[in-house]
Design an enzyme around this catalytic site. Structure first.
Site, PDB file in Angstrom:
ATOM      1  CE  LYS A 243      -5.828  -1.984  -1.195  1.00 26.22           C
ATOM      2  NZ  LYS A 243      -5.898  -3.333  -1.717  1.00 26.22           N
ATOM      3  CG  ASP A 244      -1.643  -5.286  -1.674  1.00 30.84           C
ATOM      4  OD1 ASP A 244      -2.792  -5.561  -1.286  1.00 30.84           O
ATOM      5  OD2 ASP A 244      -1.394  -4.771  -2.779  1.00 30.84           O
TER       6      ASP A 244
ATOM      7  NE  ARG B 188     -10.948  -4.015   3.599  1.00 29.00           N
ATOM      8  CZ  ARG B 188     -11.567  -3.148   2.803  1.00 29.00           C
ATOM      9  NH1 ARG B 188     -12.613  -2.466   3.244  1.00 29.00           N
ATOM     10  NH2 ARG B 188     -11.137  -2.947   1.574  1.00 29.00           N
ATOM     11  NE  ARG B 189     -12.306  -3.278  -1.276  1.00 31.37           N
ATOM     12  CZ  ARG B 189     -11.287  -3.131  -2.108  1.00 31.37           C
ATOM     13  NH1 ARG B 189     -11.025  -4.092  -2.997  1.00 31.37           N
ATOM     14  NH2 ARG B 189     -10.529  -2.064  -2.061  1.00 31.37           N
TER      15      ARG B 189
ATOM     16  NE  ARG C 269      -6.776 -12.608  -6.697  1.00 29.71           N
ATOM     17  CZ  ARG C 269      -5.855 -13.556  -6.858  1.00 29.71           C
ATOM     18  NH1 ARG C 269      -6.164 -14.818  -6.689  1.00 29.71           N
ATOM     19  NH2 ARG C 269      -4.620 -13.233  -7.163  1.00 29.71           N
TER      20      ARG C 269
ATOM     21  NE  ARG D 284      -8.746  -5.868  -8.908  1.00 28.75           N
ATOM     22  CZ  ARG D 284      -8.678  -4.842  -8.074  1.00 28.75           C
ATOM     23  NH1 ARG D 284      -9.724  -4.521  -7.328  1.00 28.75           N
ATOM     24  NH2 ARG D 284      -7.577  -4.117  -7.983  1.00 28.75           N
TER      25      ARG D 284
ATOM     26  CB  CYS E 276      -5.336 -15.744  10.279  1.00 27.44           C
ATOM     27  SG  CYS E 276      -6.893 -16.257   9.553  1.00 27.44           S
TER      28      CYS E 276
END
Length: 308
Positions: A80-81, A125-126, A143, A149, A234
């Site tokens: 996903k990164d 998104r979250r 972050r 985190r 983007c």
């Protein structure tokens, strides 16, 4: 020819777990390997939201450079990164069997859900999906790697923070006190691990082909096709999830504006044999229904933030 396969990875606990998983799998197949940990800019600069960097692949760029300059042979990423367009000369070599795709909320009690509260996440998104469901809540930026985190959540008076279940499960940090966010659409390719190699490295490409999980690869490719069609390079609040059941593909995708007040969603199924272009078609449906204007607004908003 045999050689030692140099495996590039970020040096966080989760990234090292992922790299060691690939290392063990390759060694079981008889290959010699070596880990080469490096720090990315995304790990070093923790006081800015990811979208403010103004580049895609903030967690992968350092490894891309290391590969192209022949410091490493392959790199292991949380898929996903990874930007939907890989750098010239680097190709996808294997998608490992996908883990848990869901987001979860780590919390200090859930009474706040029916009133006001503060939730932490570094993901647009979250954030957008949380505000869509809880518009009166405050969402703050969070972050750092998983361990950082978790510590920040403990040190602050936030009500909770959102994490990917797979990341916590992989390094045995999933606590007893959490809530499944089954209504939150995950990031495209969430829970999947990607291994990349140089396009002309036939030895590594052949070695890694044995690790590829076809069903996972099919699903994440559709999700990333959806993402690529919508975003145009983007960062945006986009979620997507494809699953395969009985030779049918079930797809759910959504685009939100940044504050979560607008949502454009698509949910469809198709025979797996007809999947070509399916992710793109789902994205185009969202763009036609008003998503194109939202994407334009998102790009303008992020552009203003980056200039400031």
């Amino acid at each position: 020819m045999t050689k030692v396969i140099r495996i590039g990875t970020r040096d966080s606990e989760l990234a090292l777990w992922q790299a060691n998983t690939v290392k063990s799998a390759l060694e079981k197949l008889g290959h010699k390997t070596e880990l080469v940990p490096v720090k990315s800019q995304g790990d070093l600069v923790l006081d800015k939201p990811l979208y403010e960097f103004g580049i895609t692949g903030i967690f992968t760029k350092t490894l891309d450079i290391a590969m192209l300059t022949n410091e490493i042979d392959i790199a292991v990423h949380s898929m996903k990164d990874v930007p939907t367009a890989l750098p010239k000369g680097i190709v996808e070599a294997a998608v490992l069997k996908r883990a848990h795709t869901q987001d979860i909320l780590l919390h200090k009690g859930t009474d706040f859900l029916n009133s006001r509260g503060t939730i932490a996440t570094g993901s647009l998104r979250r954030k957008a999906q949380w505000l869509h469901r809880y518009p009166d809540h405050n969402v703050v930026d969070l972050r750092g790697n998983v361990n950082t985190r978790l510590q920040k959540l403990e040190d602050n008076d936030w009500n909770g923070a959102i994490f990917a279940a797979a990341g916590l499960e992989r390094i045995n940090l999933k606590p007893e006190s959490y809530m499944d966010l089954d209504w939150m659409i995950p990031a495209p390719a969430q829970g999947a691990m990607l291994v990349v190699a140089k396009e002309d490295d036939s030895y590594c490409l052949k070695a890694l082909s044995a690790l590829n999980h076809e069903k996972s690869q099919i699903c994440v490719h559709l999700e990333r096709e959806f993402l690529r069609t919508l975003e145009g390079g983007c960062t945006a609040p986009i979620g997507a999830l494809a699953t395969i059941e009985d030779n049918n593909i079930y797809f759910k995708g959504a685009l939100f504006n940044i504050d979560g007040s607008k949502k454009f969603e698509v949910e469809k199924s198709i025979p797996a044999s007809e999947r070509a272009g399916f992710g793109k078609a789902c994205a185009e449906e969202i763009l036609r229904s008003g998503g194109a204007e939202v994407m334009k607004d998102i790009k303008n908003s992020i552009g203003r933030i980056q200039k400031n």
